[in-house]
Design an enzyme around this catalytic site. Sequence first.
Site, mmCIF file in Angstrom:
data_model
loop_
_atom_site.group_PDB
_atom_site.id
_atom_site.type_symbol
_atom_site.label_atom_id
_atom_site.label_comp_id
_atom_site.label_asym_id
_atom_site.label_seq_id
_atom_site.Cartn_x
_atom_site.Cartn_y
_atom_site.Cartn_z
ATOM 1 N N GLY A 85 0.839 -1.199 0.000
ATOM 2 C CA GLY A 85 0.000 0.000 0.000
ATOM 3 C C GLY A 85 0.867 1.240 0.000
ATOM 4 O O GLY A 85 1.979 1.229 0.539
ATOM 5 N N GLY A 142 0.812 5.884 -0.328
ATOM 6 C CA GLY A 142 0.062 7.138 -0.384
ATOM 7 C C GLY A 142 0.998 8.309 -0.179
ATOM 8 O O GLY A 142 2.223 8.152 -0.081
ATOM 9 N N PHE A 144 1.281 10.095 2.399
ATOM 10 C CA PHE A 144 1.723 10.219 3.783
ATOM 11 C C PHE A 144 2.608 9.059 4.225
ATOM 12 O O PHE A 144 3.475 9.213 5.079
ATOM 13 C CB PHE A 144 0.485 10.312 4.682
ATOM 14 C CG PHE A 144 0.768 10.506 6.134
ATOM 15 C CD1 PHE A 144 1.550 11.559 6.561
ATOM 16 C CD2 PHE A 144 0.245 9.642 7.075
ATOM 17 C CE1 PHE A 144 1.805 11.751 7.905
ATOM 18 C CE2 PHE A 144 0.481 9.832 8.421
ATOM 19 C CZ PHE A 144 1.270 10.890 8.840
ATOM 20 N N VAL A 160 3.102 1.223 2.959
ATOM 21 C CA VAL A 160 2.886 0.066 3.825
ATOM 22 C C VAL A 160 3.517 -1.158 3.169
ATOM 23 O O VAL A 160 3.291 -1.428 1.979
ATOM 24 C CB VAL A 160 1.380 -0.182 4.077
ATOM 25 C CG1 VAL A 160 1.196 -1.358 5.035
ATOM 26 C CG2 VAL A 160 0.721 1.071 4.636
ATOM 27 N N LYS A 184 4.300 0.267 8.405
ATOM 28 C CA LYS A 184 3.863 1.530 7.807
ATOM 29 C C LYS A 184 4.982 2.549 7.998
ATOM 30 O O LYS A 184 5.273 2.976 9.119
ATOM 31 C CB LYS A 184 2.574 2.030 8.454
ATOM 32 C CG LYS A 184 2.025 3.311 7.844
ATOM 33 C CD LYS A 184 0.763 3.762 8.554
ATOM 34 C CE LYS A 184 -0.444 2.978 8.141
ATOM 35 N NZ LYS A 184 -0.930 3.331 6.789
ATOM 36 N N ASP A 225 -10.960 9.146 10.098
ATOM 37 C CA ASP A 225 -10.598 8.739 8.735
ATOM 38 C C ASP A 225 -11.166 7.353 8.416
ATOM 39 O O ASP A 225 -10.467 6.470 7.933
ATOM 40 C CB ASP A 225 -9.079 8.736 8.578
ATOM 41 C CG ASP A 225 -8.644 8.672 7.116
ATOM 42 O OD1 ASP A 225 -9.450 9.023 6.231
ATOM 43 O OD2 ASP A 225 -7.501 8.252 6.854
#
Length: 531
Positions: free
Chosen positions: A169, A171, A173, A176, A191, A285
């Site tokens: 994963g 993004g 920010f 992962v 992460k 979130d």
Amino acid sequence: MNFLGLSQRVDLIVSILKKVSISNFNDHGMREALESLNETIEQSLDLIKVFADTSIFGQYWNNTSYQKQFARLNDQLLNHTITLNLALNVNSIFDHNQDLMDRQEDLNEILSRIDELSLSVTKQNKKLNEIHQRFDSLENRLQQRSSREQQSNFLSILKQDLQIEKLIGHGGFSNVYRGIWISRDHCVAIKVFHLNQLTNKIQQNIFNEISIMYQIRYDHLLGIFGACIEPNYHAIIVEYMPLGSLFDVLQDTQCHLLWSDRWSISLQMTKGINYLHMMSFIHQDIKSLNILLDRNSSGYLVKVSDFGLAKMQEEIQREHHRKIIIARTLRWKAPELFQSNSPSFASDVYSLGIVFWELATRCIPYNQWNDDDIIRNVMDGFREKIPSNVPEKFTSIITNAWHQQLDKRPTCQQLIEDIKIAYISNDTNINQSASCTRKDDEIVCERQHSTKCQILSEINTISDGTNEYDDNSLFITPPTILIDELKIEKLIDSYELHETIQLSERSLTDEDMNVVVELAIVKKQCRTLIL
């Protein structure tokens, strides 16, 4: 020397004035001149005192200013002497050439002491540097002490104790990764945050959020094993969920979801959010990307992730003067948040409502609109359409959760009760599933029913005959029945709808399995079948 000459002139003028008869100043104009002279004398004495009290360093840097004031006062004394017609030899007392010579002498004296001034400045700078170094050292020790104290609130894991295997994963920010916690020989998710230079404030906030997340333990919240905080490397180490996110599962056309699965997933993730709310913690979130899944004996195990990270991300972006990124969470964002209102329990519930809609339709919310359209339409009260084949009570749960008015939305506790009641009431065939697609602005669903083969593939066989339950079980296993005294048909018929049916003490043939599928799964719609 200039100021010594000025002082001598003032003394000389004062001594002469003492000898002059007061009758000489009866004239009004003479009195004004005398008062003006008195004022000039006072200013001269003040300047002489300031100069005398000033260090050689100050005299050097302010020499030009002092000379200008000296020249002004000297001229005023000369004019007053002439006006008052004092018995002085003006040319000898106010000798301009002598003043120039005195000034040069002053400069020569200052220049002769320039080395002394330079040494004095060097010593002062050295002392200042020592003070700064001591202050920096003290500040670093305090920071290190604070960091150690904060890190003692969670397990600190070394970077060298982590083995990165695969990116799962990414993004703006963080990224992962699936990896191995080497010293524990355990598969974990790592992460890693995209952070460069961190201020003390941001680092403190990160420690605080990680500490809170580390202390929160619950069956339906993603567990945090610890954190890795090293120079230019900041990561948290969490449980690895093999099935990935709910978003991934819903978009996987090969994944077959029964309505019993959807009710169970809804219940579990609501329990996770409710646990946070009971601790006065707002997730901020909630989205299908942050609902993670794995398999267990009852079907799907659901855990909510990333609680606390939204606040951390916002703090970091604000510290770096960057615009708060909301693109990825926009589809799940409550309308009041677009008006700069603070996140609340109610805004979390709204986001749950959007995820419930995703569960019902397996579609991406507002996928046909751009960000500006989403914001405008959601603020105007528009919501995605709920297909007609969605169970009525599940439809009601969705519409209540995403209500435009936040005070009209249920709490998570109310949602849990609504989901339990709707499930038990047999509002839908739990063996029924639906595959939905978006055509223009319409959600079109095709109803599907499980075949015997599909049902049999879902049966969890427990070879040792023991039961495994979790806190999501809505039903209680009935008292033990003497199986040998009953035929299998009567045994299954003795159970109520949606119960867990226990057949582990009976040897079953292929013919028996056909009966089990027809009676236990199709007719009784058992929640769990133990063979």
